[in-house]
Design a protein around this motif. Structure first.
Motif, PDB file in Angstrom:
ATOM      1  N   LEU A 389     -86.019 -18.972  -0.426  1.00  0.00           N
ATOM      2  CA  LEU A 389     -87.182 -19.766  -0.041  1.00  0.00           C
ATOM      3  C   LEU A 389     -88.283 -19.704  -1.088  1.00  0.00           C
ATOM      4  O   LEU A 389     -89.040 -20.664  -1.260  1.00  0.00           O
ATOM      5  CB  LEU A 389     -87.725 -19.274   1.296  1.00  0.00           C
ATOM      6  CG  LEU A 389     -86.943 -19.662   2.547  1.00  0.00           C
ATOM      7  CD1 LEU A 389     -87.541 -19.006   3.774  1.00  0.00           C
ATOM      8  CD2 LEU A 389     -86.898 -21.173   2.721  1.00  0.00           C
ATOM      9  N   LEU A 390     -88.387 -18.577  -1.784  1.00  0.00           N
ATOM     10  CA  LEU A 390     -89.396 -18.426  -2.830  1.00  0.00           C
ATOM     11  C   LEU A 390     -88.959 -19.015  -4.166  1.00  0.00           C
ATOM     12  O   LEU A 390     -89.667 -18.877  -5.162  1.00  0.00           O
ATOM     13  CB  LEU A 390     -89.734 -16.941  -3.016  1.00  0.00           C
ATOM     14  CG  LEU A 390     -90.394 -16.255  -1.824  1.00  0.00           C
ATOM     15  CD1 LEU A 390     -90.527 -14.759  -2.082  1.00  0.00           C
ATOM     16  CD2 LEU A 390     -91.766 -16.854  -1.553  1.00  0.00           C
ATOM     17  N   GLN A 391     -87.791 -19.656  -4.210  1.00  0.00           N
ATOM     18  CA  GLN A 391     -87.275 -20.290  -5.423  1.00  0.00           C
ATOM     19  C   GLN A 391     -87.114 -19.268  -6.557  1.00  0.00           C
ATOM     20  O   GLN A 391     -87.464 -19.544  -7.712  1.00  0.00           O
ATOM     21  CB  GLN A 391     -88.198 -21.441  -5.873  1.00  0.00           C
ATOM     22  CG  GLN A 391     -88.400 -22.542  -4.867  1.00  0.00           C
ATOM     23  CD  GLN A 391     -87.242 -23.535  -4.824  1.00  0.00           C
ATOM     24  OE1 GLN A 391     -86.244 -23.352  -5.504  1.00  0.00           O
ATOM     25  NE2 GLN A 391     -87.383 -24.566  -4.005  1.00  0.00           N
ATOM     26  N   CYS A 392     -86.574 -18.103  -6.224  1.00  0.00           N
ATOM     27  CA  CYS A 392     -86.326 -17.091  -7.259  1.00  0.00           C
ATOM     28  C   CYS A 392     -85.120 -17.498  -8.104  1.00  0.00           C
ATOM     29  O   CYS A 392     -84.225 -18.229  -7.652  1.00  0.00           O
ATOM     30  CB  CYS A 392     -86.068 -15.724  -6.623  1.00  0.00           C
ATOM     31  SG  CYS A 392     -87.490 -14.992  -5.793  1.00  0.00           S
ATOM     32  N   GLU A 393     -85.073 -17.000  -9.329  1.00  0.00           N
ATOM     33  CA  GLU A 393     -83.916 -17.238 -10.183  1.00  0.00           C
ATOM     34  C   GLU A 393     -82.668 -16.606  -9.570  1.00  0.00           C
ATOM     35  O   GLU A 393     -82.732 -15.593  -8.869  1.00  0.00           O
ATOM     36  CB  GLU A 393     -84.149 -16.643 -11.569  1.00  0.00           C
ATOM     37  CG  GLU A 393     -85.296 -17.267 -12.334  1.00  0.00           C
ATOM     38  CD  GLU A 393     -85.513 -16.582 -13.659  1.00  0.00           C
ATOM     39  OE1 GLU A 393     -85.120 -17.152 -14.702  1.00  0.00           O
ATOM     40  OE2 GLU A 393     -86.055 -15.464 -13.674  1.00  0.00           O
ATOM     41  N   ARG A 394     -81.522 -17.183  -9.863  1.00  0.00           N
ATOM     42  CA  ARG A 394     -80.275 -16.643  -9.310  1.00  0.00           C
ATOM     43  C   ARG A 394     -80.002 -15.224  -9.794  1.00  0.00           C
ATOM     44  O   ARG A 394     -79.404 -14.428  -9.074  1.00  0.00           O
ATOM     45  CB  ARG A 394     -79.117 -17.566  -9.665  1.00  0.00           C
ATOM     46  CG  ARG A 394     -79.163 -18.898  -8.913  1.00  0.00           C
ATOM     47  CD  ARG A 394     -78.037 -19.819  -9.326  1.00  0.00           C
ATOM     48  NE  ARG A 394     -77.986 -21.019  -8.484  1.00  0.00           N
ATOM     49  CZ  ARG A 394     -78.724 -22.097  -8.649  1.00  0.00           C
ATOM     50  NH1 ARG A 394     -79.597 -22.137  -9.650  1.00  0.00           N
ATOM     51  NH2 ARG A 394     -78.623 -23.133  -7.837  1.00  0.00           N
ATOM     52  N   GLY A 395     -80.425 -14.906 -11.014  1.00  0.00           N
ATOM     53  CA  GLY A 395     -80.229 -13.560 -11.514  1.00  0.00           C
ATOM     54  C   GLY A 395     -81.103 -12.523 -10.844  1.00  0.00           C
ATOM     55  O   GLY A 395     -80.859 -11.315 -10.983  1.00  0.00           O
ATOM     56  N   VAL A 396     -82.117 -12.965 -10.111  1.00  0.00           N
ATOM     57  CA  VAL A 396     -83.038 -12.050  -9.439  1.00  0.00           C
ATOM     58  C   VAL A 396     -82.590 -11.755  -8.010  1.00  0.00           C
ATOM     59  O   VAL A 396     -82.993 -10.742  -7.426  1.00  0.00           O
ATOM     60  CB  VAL A 396     -84.462 -12.653  -9.451  1.00  0.00           C
ATOM     61  CG1 VAL A 396     -85.461 -11.799  -8.680  1.00  0.00           C
ATOM     62  CG2 VAL A 396     -84.944 -12.825 -10.881  1.00  0.00           C
ATOM     63  N   LEU A 397     -81.747 -12.606  -7.440  1.00  0.00           N
ATOM     64  CA  LEU A 397     -81.413 -12.502  -6.026  1.00  0.00           C
ATOM     65  C   LEU A 397     -80.800 -11.149  -5.673  1.00  0.00           C
ATOM     66  O   LEU A 397     -81.160 -10.537  -4.656  1.00  0.00           O
ATOM     67  CB  LEU A 397     -80.459 -13.632  -5.635  1.00  0.00           C
ATOM     68  CG  LEU A 397     -81.019 -15.055  -5.760  1.00  0.00           C
ATOM     69  CD1 LEU A 397     -79.969 -16.078  -5.347  1.00  0.00           C
ATOM     70  CD2 LEU A 397     -82.266 -15.221  -4.911  1.00  0.00           C
ATOM     71  N   LEU A 398     -79.879 -10.662  -6.492  1.00  0.00           N
ATOM     72  CA  LEU A 398     -79.214  -9.394  -6.183  1.00  0.00           C
ATOM     73  C   LEU A 398     -80.207  -8.234  -6.223  1.00  0.00           C
ATOM     74  O   LEU A 398     -80.227  -7.387  -5.316  1.00  0.00           O
ATOM     75  CB  LEU A 398     -78.069  -9.145  -7.165  1.00  0.00           C
ATOM     76  CG  LEU A 398     -77.313  -7.816  -6.985  1.00  0.00           C
ATOM     77  CD1 LEU A 398     -76.701  -7.737  -5.602  1.00  0.00           C
ATOM     78  CD2 LEU A 398     -76.240  -7.653  -8.062  1.00  0.00           C
ATOM     79  N   ALA A 399     -81.039  -8.186  -7.262  1.00  0.00           N
ATOM     80  CA  ALA A 399     -82.008  -7.089  -7.381  1.00  0.00           C
ATOM     81  C   ALA A 399     -83.007  -7.116  -6.234  1.00  0.00           C
ATOM     82  O   ALA A 399     -83.346  -6.067  -5.654  1.00  0.00           O
ATOM     83  CB  ALA A 399     -82.739  -7.180  -8.723  1.00  0.00           C
ATOM     84  N   ALA A 400     -83.494  -8.301  -5.867  1.00  0.00           N
ATOM     85  CA  ALA A 400     -84.441  -8.396  -4.756  1.00  0.00           C
ATOM     86  C   ALA A 400     -83.793  -7.995  -3.439  1.00  0.00           C
ATOM     87  O   ALA A 400     -84.414  -7.321  -2.602  1.00  0.00           O
ATOM     88  CB  ALA A 400     -84.983  -9.827  -4.664  1.00  0.00           C
TER      89      ALA A 400
END
Length: 527
Positions: A389-400
């Protein structure tokens, strides 16, 4: 015999009085051993610190170590902003007078994207100063006030300043764009990007589409609400009901946004389907085959998780803690308006349900759900959906997502297993979220927001907010005040914990250098 008018002299042969004055008792206002109570002890020359130090801030300010050239630009620019303009180091690049307006315009445009994306005022000012300083403008003073950006440049003391400003008209959440702007500022401060290249990169960032489409965001809102309902004790039926209600509320909010209605009405309408679904589940849930003991409160709580403005709250508290009080007050007022919109939407539906005879059970607030092997995956799914929903990069999804799992694990151990206070457990978990988020952001040279904002989603006070509103509609003001106060305390603990974790990470990861200590701004002690 003495002369008339003189003091009598001693007789011959008697001891003569000493010419030195006789010591007299000291004054009650003078320190023992002489000297002034307002001067340094022991005759220390003026301007030299006393051996034991002073209890007050020296007039010149507290010495601040300026990070070296190789340090991260946010750390270095924050330190330089705290210095007087006359003590800042000179830029390495010199620019002609003709390029000054363009540099200031580029600085404002970069600040606009950062502020519109939800970045804190301190980081926006640091980025603006870093861009101007990298292009050779030393005497610049950026200012950030909620939706207004300004920057002033004075070449010398004898020349008039050039001042420009820009207003942020539209604000939206796109952390992919925010990360791209951070990379651009990093390249500018490293002197790897020219002015023309910076304008081109900025135009490309503005043209880039969001990484996820509207229907993907709608599905993420449903997944978030469903996972939140499982987190507070819901089952498969409750998951489905919460997901459908959240997706319907999201589409209604998109419809109102397209018609130009303010966010207050968007949040009020978006909260209604979740409340209506909760009322329907409570009244007709026994007709569902095989469904027993359905928790209608979990449906409404899941919908509230998808709407609570946690991002705006964290940004408001961060601005307040970093002394940007006007921006913090404006953001807090925005949070209040959004929450009031949610309250209006949920309360109207709950009031209609109670009037029609629906018996919503407020005692569900006293129940404790302790299913770690179900709640931990639900918290991680909730975090993943919030990151989308926050439009994060795909590479950030796992870390978040992992950071959100850590947050819920710490909260569960401290509150559910150890029996600790819920507010304290929330603050501790949020502190670890801020700490790990800052570590990951420094590793990738990006903003900390993508790693932190989504990770705090499982800790949002959705249950306390719902039960406070339910007590309000059932005419129990004391219970409503207790639950809403608890929700406010949890929200503040969440925001302060995140900020404290960020600051601890900055202190622990400060880049060592051999720069000469410089004077920072003089601190006050409240008087």
């Amino acid at each position: 015999m003495g002369l008339p008018g003189s003091a009598p002299s001693a007789p011959a042969g008697s001891p003569q009085p000493s010419s030195q004055p006789t010591p007299q008792p000291g004054s009650a206002f003078a320190p023992p051993g002489g000297g002034s109570a307002f001067g340094p002890p022991g005759g220390t020359p003026p301007g030299v610190p006393a051996p034991g130090g002073s209890a007050f801030t020296p007039p010149g300010g507290i010495p601040v170590l300026l990070p070296p050239e190789g340090a991260l630009w946010p750390d270095r620019m924050r330190a330089m902003l705290r210095m007087p303009s006359t003590e800042r180091p000179e830029p390495q690049v010199e620019r002609g007078a003709g390029s000054v307006p363009r540099v200031l315009d580029l600085t404002l445009r970069i600040g606009e994207l950062l502020l519109a994306g939800g970045e804190g005022a301190e980081d926006v000012e640091a980025a603006m100063f870093g861009v101007a300083f990298a292009f050779g403008l030393a005497r610049v003073e950026p200012t950030v006030t909620f939706t207004l950006l300004g920057i002033s440049h004075q070449p010398s003391l004898t020349e008039p300043p050039l001042t420009m400003s820009r207003t942020v008209r539209r604000r939206g959440t796109d952390y992919t764009r925010l990360a791209a702007v951070f990379h651009l500022v990093d390249g500018i401060t490293a002197h790897e990007v020219t002015l023309e290249e910076a304008y081109g990169a900025l135009a490309a960032i503005r043209r880039n589409r969001h990484p996820y489409g509207t229907w993907v965001l709608t599905g993420a809102a449903g997944l978030l609400a469903g996972a939140a309902s499982v987190l507070v004790g819901g089952g498969p039926v409750i998951f489905a009901g919460a997901a459908v209600a959240a997706m319907l509320g999201d589409r209604l909010a998109w419809l109102l946004a397209g018609r130009g209605l303010p966010e207050f009405y968007q949040f009020a309408v978006a909260a209604m389907p979740a409340a209506a679904m909760g009322v329907l589940v409570d009244h007709y849930g026994h007709w569902i085959p095989g469904a027993t003991g359905l928790q209608s409160s979990a449906v409404i709580t899941g919908g509230l998780f998808a709407l609570l403005p946690g991002r705006a709250l964290v940004a408001a508290v961060q601005d307040g803690l970093t002394a940007f009080y006007i921006t913090a007050a404006a953001r807090l007022l925005e949070v209040v308006y959004l929450i009031v919109g949610i309250v209006v939407g949920v309360t109207l539906v709950l009031y209609c349900g109670v009037t029609l005879g629906v018996d919503l059970n407020p005692d569900q607030a006293l129940r404790s759900y302790d299913r770690p092997w179900v709640q931990l995956p639900a918290a991680m799914v909730l975090t993943l959906a919030f990151a989308v929903l926050l439009q994060c990069e795909r590479g950030v999804l796992l870390a978040a997502t992992l950071n959100g799992g850590v947050a819920w694990t710490v909260f569960g151990v401290l509150h559910q297993r150890a029996g600790g206070n819920q507010v304290a457990a929330t603050a501790a978990a949020a502190g670890l979220v801020g700490l790990f988020g800052q570590l990951m952001a420094r590793y990738r040279y990006v903003s900390v927001l993508p790693y932190v904002t989504a990770a705090i989603a499982p800790l949002l006070p959705g249950s306390a907010t719902y039960f406070g509103l339910l007590a309000l509609t059932q005419h129990h003001p004391q219970a409503a005040l207790t639950q809403l106060t608890k929700a406010a305390a949890l929200a503040l603990a969440l925001a302060i914990g995140v900020n404290l974790g960020n600051e601890i990470a900055r202190l622990a990861l400060r880049t060592p250098g051999t720069a000469i200590p410089r004077r920072g701004a003089k601190r006050t002690r409240g008087f």
